[in-house]
Design an enzyme around this catalytic site. Structure first.
Site, PDB file in Angstrom:
ATOM      1  N   ASP A  39       0.869  -1.182   0.000  1.00 50.58           N
ATOM      2  CA  ASP A  39       0.000   0.000   0.000  1.00 50.58           C
ATOM      3  C   ASP A  39       0.905   1.232   0.000  1.00 50.58           C
ATOM      4  OD1 ASP A  39      -2.137   1.719   0.230  1.00 50.58           O
ATOM      5  OD2 ASP A  39      -2.739   1.088   2.214  1.00 50.58           O
ATOM      6  N   SER A  40       1.172   1.815   1.158  1.00 52.62           N
ATOM      7  CA  SER A  40       2.102   2.956   1.210  1.00 52.62           C
ATOM      8  C   SER A  40       3.542   2.494   1.043  1.00 52.62           C
ATOM      9  CB  SER A  40       1.960   3.702   2.538  1.00 52.62           C
ATOM     10  OG  SER A  40       2.590   2.983   3.580  1.00 52.62           O
TER      11      SER A  40
ATOM     12  N   LEU B  70       7.288  -2.289   4.423  1.00 55.80           N
ATOM     13  CA  LEU B  70       8.313  -3.007   3.674  1.00 55.80           C
ATOM     14  C   LEU B  70       9.621  -2.237   3.621  1.00 55.80           C
ATOM     15  CD1 LEU B  70       6.463  -4.592   0.645  1.00 55.80           C
ATOM     16  CD2 LEU B  70       7.706  -5.782   2.447  1.00 55.80           C
TER      17      LEU B  70
ATOM     18  N   LYS C 139      -0.637  -1.972  -5.030  1.00 51.76           N
ATOM     19  CA  LYS C 139      -1.544  -0.865  -5.405  1.00 51.76           C
ATOM     20  C   LYS C 139      -0.851   0.199  -6.256  1.00 51.76           C
ATOM     21  CE  LYS C 139      -4.869  -1.217  -1.597  1.00 51.76           C
ATOM     22  NZ  LYS C 139      -5.447  -0.577  -0.399  1.00 51.76           N
TER      23      LYS C 139
ATOM     24  N   ASP D  26      -7.372  -8.890   5.777  1.00 50.60           N
ATOM     25  CA  ASP D  26      -8.479  -8.735   6.723  1.00 50.60           C
ATOM     26  C   ASP D  26      -9.015  -7.313   6.752  1.00 50.60           C
ATOM     27  OD1 ASP D  26      -6.100  -7.616   8.039  1.00 50.60           O
ATOM     28  OD2 ASP D  26      -7.430  -7.388   9.759  1.00 50.60           O
TER      29      ASP D  26
HETATM   30  P1  IMP Z   1       1.821  -0.267   3.939  1.00 54.22           P
HETATM   31  O1  IMP Z   1       2.939  -0.244   4.956  1.00 54.22           O
HETATM   32  O2  IMP Z   1       1.045   1.013   3.898  1.00 54.22           O
HETATM   33  O3  IMP Z   1       2.277  -0.680   2.557  1.00 54.22           O
HETATM   34  O4  IMP Z   1       0.743  -1.287   4.459  1.00 54.22           O
HETATM   35  C1  IMP Z   1       0.866  -2.620   4.287  1.00 54.22           C
HETATM   36  C2  IMP Z   1      -0.064  -3.403   5.175  1.00 54.22           C
HETATM   37  O5  IMP Z   1      -1.316  -2.738   5.397  1.00 54.22           O
HETATM   38  C3  IMP Z   1      -0.392  -4.709   4.508  1.00 54.22           C
HETATM   39  O6  IMP Z   1       0.513  -5.702   4.879  1.00 54.22           O
HETATM   40  C4  IMP Z   1      -1.793  -4.981   4.991  1.00 54.22           C
HETATM   41  O7  IMP Z   1      -1.748  -5.703   6.221  1.00 54.22           O
HETATM   42  C5  IMP Z   1      -2.396  -3.630   5.237  1.00 54.22           C
HETATM   43  N1  IMP Z   1      -3.215  -3.207   4.085  1.00 54.22           N
HETATM   44  C6  IMP Z   1      -2.926  -2.249   3.184  1.00 54.22           C
HETATM   45  N2  IMP Z   1      -3.897  -2.148   2.249  1.00 54.22           N
HETATM   46  C7  IMP Z   1      -4.816  -3.092   2.563  1.00 54.22           C
HETATM   47  C8  IMP Z   1      -6.071  -3.509   1.965  1.00 54.22           C
HETATM   48  O8  IMP Z   1      -6.543  -3.014   0.925  1.00 54.22           O
HETATM   49  N3  IMP Z   1      -6.730  -4.515   2.595  1.00 54.22           N
HETATM   50  C9  IMP Z   1      -6.258  -5.120   3.730  1.00 54.22           C
HETATM   51  N4  IMP Z   1      -5.092  -4.777   4.298  1.00 54.22           N
HETATM   52  C10 IMP Z   1      -4.387  -3.763   3.734  1.00 54.22           C
HETATM   53 MG    MG Z   2      -3.691  -6.179   8.016  1.00 51.22          MG
END
Ligand code: IMP
Ligand code: MG
Length: 183
Positions: free
Chosen positions: A112-113, A117, A140, A168
């Site tokens: 997502d963001s 990672l 995304k 989830d």
């Molecule tokens: P990031 O650090 O913003 O890339 O978020 C990653 C984490 O947020 C993922 O491993 C998911 O657990 C959660 N996440 C982000 N987008 C979604 C979504 O659309 N559905 C469910 N979980 C999400």
């Molecule tokens: Mg989650």
């Protein structure tokens, strides 16, 4: 296609639409397994699943990788708190095994963001792995905070909140066998 409310997994809730069917996922996971098999001709391969979201994807994926490998998990907890300026990611569960000299494949449900990672890549990179790559079921393509390419991507995902196949919403829907958008 609207998921029938009669699906007993959904707690009586209706999901907007199925984004990826079980068949689409299975086909792509098989292809990813072949790509990963070809990408690692030699050396120790440690597949690290980021919990909890990757658990179903990881289980299906490793069975499609036709070479020796080991599996372990990471549980990360992030301090999203604005009062913590560093915004560190802490490992709540960290594999005992050494990463040094091994090919490390980090498996994530969705990018997502990219914040989680990015922090994990920095942290794991310090342990001198032979290589360090990311495999994500869904991407995304809105990640502004991830400065590593996602080497293996299952599907480009719509910018919607997705659930199922490990993903989830407030711990619901992880066991749904397809990926659907929530609203
Ligand atoms: P990031 O650090 O913003 O890339 O978020 C990653 C984490 O947020 C993922 O491993 C998911 O657990 C959660 N996440 C982000 N987008 C979604 C979504 O659309 N559905 C469910 N979980 C999400
Ligand atoms: Mg989650």
């Amino acid at each position: 296609m609207t998921v029938p409310v009669t699906d007993p997994r959904l707690k009586g809730r209706e999901l907007k639409r199925v984004a990826l069917s079980e068949e689409q996922i299975a086909t792509r996971v098989r292809e990813l397994g072949r790509e990963i098999t070809a990408a690692y001709p030699d050396g120790d391969l440690l597949v690290l699943g980021l919990l909890k979201g990757s658990f179903i994807f990881l289980a299906d994926l490793v069975r499609e990788i036709e070479r020796p490998l080991h599996v372990d998990f990471l549980v990360a907890s992030s301090y999203g708190d604005a009062t913590v300026s560093s915004g560190h990611v802490k490992l709540v569960y960290d594999p005992n095994t050494t990463l040094e000299g091994k090919h490390i494949l980090l498996v994530e449900d969705i990018v997502d963001s990219g914040r989680t990672l990015q922090k994990l890549m920095t942290l794991l990179g310090e342990r001198k792995p032979r290589s360090l790559e990311i495999c994500a079921l869904l991407h995304k393509h809105i990640a502004t905070e991830l400065h590593h390419p996602v080497r293996f991507t299952g599907f480009d995902a719509p910018n919607e909140f997705l659930v199922g196949y490990g993903l989830d919403h407030a711990e619901d829907f992880r066991h749904v066998p397809y990926v659907a958008s929530l609203a």
